[in-house]
Write a protein that holds these residues in place. Sequence first.
Motif, PDB file in Angstrom:
ATOM      1  N   UNK A 104       0.826  -1.207   0.000  1.00 42.00           N
ATOM      2  CA  UNK A 104       0.000   0.000   0.000  1.00 42.00           C
ATOM      3  C   UNK A 104       0.865   1.264   0.000  1.00 42.00           C
ATOM      4  N   UNK A 105       2.098   1.143   0.472  1.00 40.57           N
ATOM      5  CA  UNK A 105       3.014   2.283   0.536  1.00 40.57           C
ATOM      6  C   UNK A 105       3.983   2.276  -0.634  1.00 40.57           C
ATOM      7  N   UNK A 106       4.289   3.432  -1.136  1.00 41.01           N
ATOM      8  CA  UNK A 106       5.384   3.577  -2.079  1.00 41.01           C
ATOM      9  C   UNK A 106       6.686   3.436  -1.309  1.00 41.01           C
ATOM     10  N   UNK A 107       7.683   2.824  -1.915  1.00 44.83           N
ATOM     11  CA  UNK A 107       8.941   2.563  -1.211  1.00 44.83           C
ATOM     12  C   UNK A 107       9.859   3.784  -1.145  1.00 44.83           C
ATOM     13  N   UNK A 108       9.503   4.869  -1.773  1.00 44.03           N
ATOM     14  CA  UNK A 108      10.416   6.016  -1.852  1.00 44.03           C
ATOM     15  C   UNK A 108      10.854   6.523  -0.488  1.00 44.03           C
ATOM     16  N   UNK A 109       9.999   6.397   0.520  1.00 42.86           N
ATOM     17  CA  UNK A 109      10.319   6.961   1.829  1.00 42.86           C
ATOM     18  C   UNK A 109      11.459   6.234   2.521  1.00 42.86           C
ATOM     19  N   UNK A 110      11.670   4.948   2.199  1.00 44.78           N
ATOM     20  CA  UNK A 110      12.608   4.152   2.977  1.00 44.78           C
ATOM     21  C   UNK A 110      14.062   4.407   2.580  1.00 44.78           C
ATOM     22  N   UNK A 112      15.860   7.197   1.689  1.00 39.98           N
ATOM     23  CA  UNK A 112      16.590   8.242   2.433  1.00 39.98           C
ATOM     24  C   UNK A 112      16.908   7.827   3.869  1.00 39.98           C
ATOM     25  N   UNK A 113      15.999   7.059   4.492  1.00 36.75           N
ATOM     26  CA  UNK A 113      16.249   6.600   5.856  1.00 36.75           C
ATOM     27  C   UNK A 113      17.427   5.615   5.894  1.00 36.75           C
ATOM     28  N   UNK A 114      17.466   4.738   4.911  1.00 37.30           N
ATOM     29  CA  UNK A 114      18.570   3.780   4.858  1.00 37.30           C
ATOM     30  C   UNK A 114      19.889   4.495   4.583  1.00 37.30           C
ATOM     31  N   UNK A 115      19.866   5.481   3.705  1.00 36.51           N
ATOM     32  CA  UNK A 115      21.082   6.260   3.444  1.00 36.51           C
ATOM     33  C   UNK A 115      21.573   6.938   4.718  1.00 36.51           C
ATOM     34  N   UNK A 116      20.637   7.465   5.484  1.00 42.36           N
ATOM     35  CA  UNK A 116      20.982   8.097   6.767  1.00 42.36           C
ATOM     36  C   UNK A 116      21.544   7.069   7.738  1.00 42.36           C
ATOM     37  N   UNK A 117      20.961   5.868   7.738  1.00 37.74           N
ATOM     38  CA  UNK A 117      21.448   4.810   8.625  1.00 37.74           C
ATOM     39  C   UNK A 117      22.859   4.385   8.244  1.00 37.74           C
ATOM     40  N   UNK A 118      23.122   4.283   6.935  1.00 42.88           N
ATOM     41  CA  UNK A 118      24.454   3.865   6.480  1.00 42.88           C
ATOM     42  C   UNK A 118      25.531   4.863   6.892  1.00 42.88           C
ATOM     43  N   UNK A 119      25.157   6.104   7.119  1.00 40.76           N
ATOM     44  CA  UNK A 119      26.138   7.077   7.602  1.00 40.76           C
ATOM     45  C   UNK A 119      26.608   6.726   9.007  1.00 40.76           C
ATOM     46  N   UNK A 288      12.598   2.679  14.340  1.00 40.33           N
ATOM     47  CA  UNK A 288      11.348   3.093  14.979  1.00 40.33           C
ATOM     48  C   UNK A 288      11.388   4.583  15.295  1.00 40.33           C
ATOM     49  N   UNK A 289      12.497   5.031  15.813  1.00 40.92           N
ATOM     50  CA  UNK A 289      12.648   6.450  16.154  1.00 40.92           C
ATOM     51  C   UNK A 289      12.537   7.329  14.911  1.00 40.92           C
ATOM     52  N   UNK A 292       8.965   7.322  13.502  1.00 43.84           N
ATOM     53  CA  UNK A 292       8.055   8.046  14.371  1.00 43.84           C
ATOM     54  C   UNK A 292       8.051   9.539  14.053  1.00 43.84           C
ATOM     55  N   UNK A 293       9.175  10.028  13.536  1.00 44.30           N
ATOM     56  CA  UNK A 293       9.289  11.448  13.186  1.00 44.30           C
ATOM     57  C   UNK A 293       9.001  11.718  11.718  1.00 44.30           C
ATOM     58  N   UNK A 294       8.901  10.657  10.927  1.00 44.90           N
ATOM     59  CA  UNK A 294       8.734  10.834   9.486  1.00 44.90           C
ATOM     60  C   UNK A 294       7.305  11.245   9.159  1.00 44.90           C
ATOM     61  N   UNK A 295       7.159  12.191   8.242  1.00 44.51           N
ATOM     62  CA  UNK A 295       5.840  12.620   7.806  1.00 44.51           C
ATOM     63  C   UNK A 295       5.500  11.939   6.475  1.00 44.51           C
ATOM     64  N   UNK A 296       4.585  10.982   6.546  1.00 42.95           N
ATOM     65  CA  UNK A 296       4.139  10.279   5.347  1.00 42.95           C
ATOM     66  C   UNK A 296       3.124  11.148   4.603  1.00 42.95           C
ATOM     67  N   UNK A 297       3.360  11.330   3.326  1.00 43.75           N
ATOM     68  CA  UNK A 297       2.462  12.168   2.514  1.00 43.75           C
ATOM     69  C   UNK A 297       1.928  11.381   1.326  1.00 43.75           C
TER      70      UNK A 297
END
Length: 297
Positions: A104-110, A112-119, A288-289, A292-297
């Motif tokens: 149901x969700x587009x994968x685009x949101x994940x 940037x989060x993974x890129x941030x995690x890899x940092x 999770x953190x 929790x802060x991500x704004x899904x649009x």
Amino acid sequence: MKYPITLDALEVLDAIDRKGSFAAAANELFRVPSAISYTVQKLEQDLDVVLFRKEGRKAVLTEAGKVLLEQGREILEATERLAIAAKKTHSGWEPVFNIAIDTILDFDFIYPLIAKFYEVLPDIEINIYEEVLGGSQEAITGNRADLVIGTGVFPTPNQGIRYQEIRQVEWIFTVAPGHPLSQAPLPLSRQLIEQHRFIVIRDSSRNQAPQSHRVFSKRPVLSVPSMSEKINALSAGLGAGFLPAHRIRHLLEQGLLVSLPVEDAIPVDHLHIAWKTSNKGKVLRWFIEQLSRHEFV
């Protein structure tokens, strides 16, 4: 059966090949040259092969030596990854983390989060899976995923699973511009809708009866594997169906899909992230953190 190939012997072969001589390898490994020579000689005797030949002052691998070292380096790299994984597990960081995302969700949101995690931790293995309907719930109960994104809540709350709402989803009845229903009187009645083919997404459940939501048609359905393909099939005029508003705004604006009101209102869905309360891993906590802060649009 005891095999003569040891990690120590592979490290010696690797050093000789990279440095070009037994003496240089001994220097890198902080050993005396005789110890390097003994390791190679013993391995050659045990395997009954010749691993190096001399070309002037340089030690060059034979064909047998090349095969042994090529696959031996894979073993050395795997051993290093295993050691890193053990250390990360000891410190609370999961070496492998599995994320299931409902279609149901587009994968685009994940990404940037993974890129941030890899940092923060570039060496964690992350696996992303797409799940549908009951498959999203089954992914967490069956331990296919550490974190599920976009699932609903079980009809009967499952002990040991935590849910956190991330967004609401409005469903829109949709057809292509040339579909017969696009010319029908509005709002559409269930009786009229039932005369037309519905496009549905196959439930990805493996161990339970497949689910089907928001299907009014009595005709055989067209079944597709994902929300993206359902959108494509609807745009191609192959049937009718309900789509999440957030996935098709641009298609409605471009006139590639048509939104039609129906008599039977479809309730808003509440989507959640879900995880097992027994999982105390730091990678899970991090995602999770962030979610929790991500704004899904």
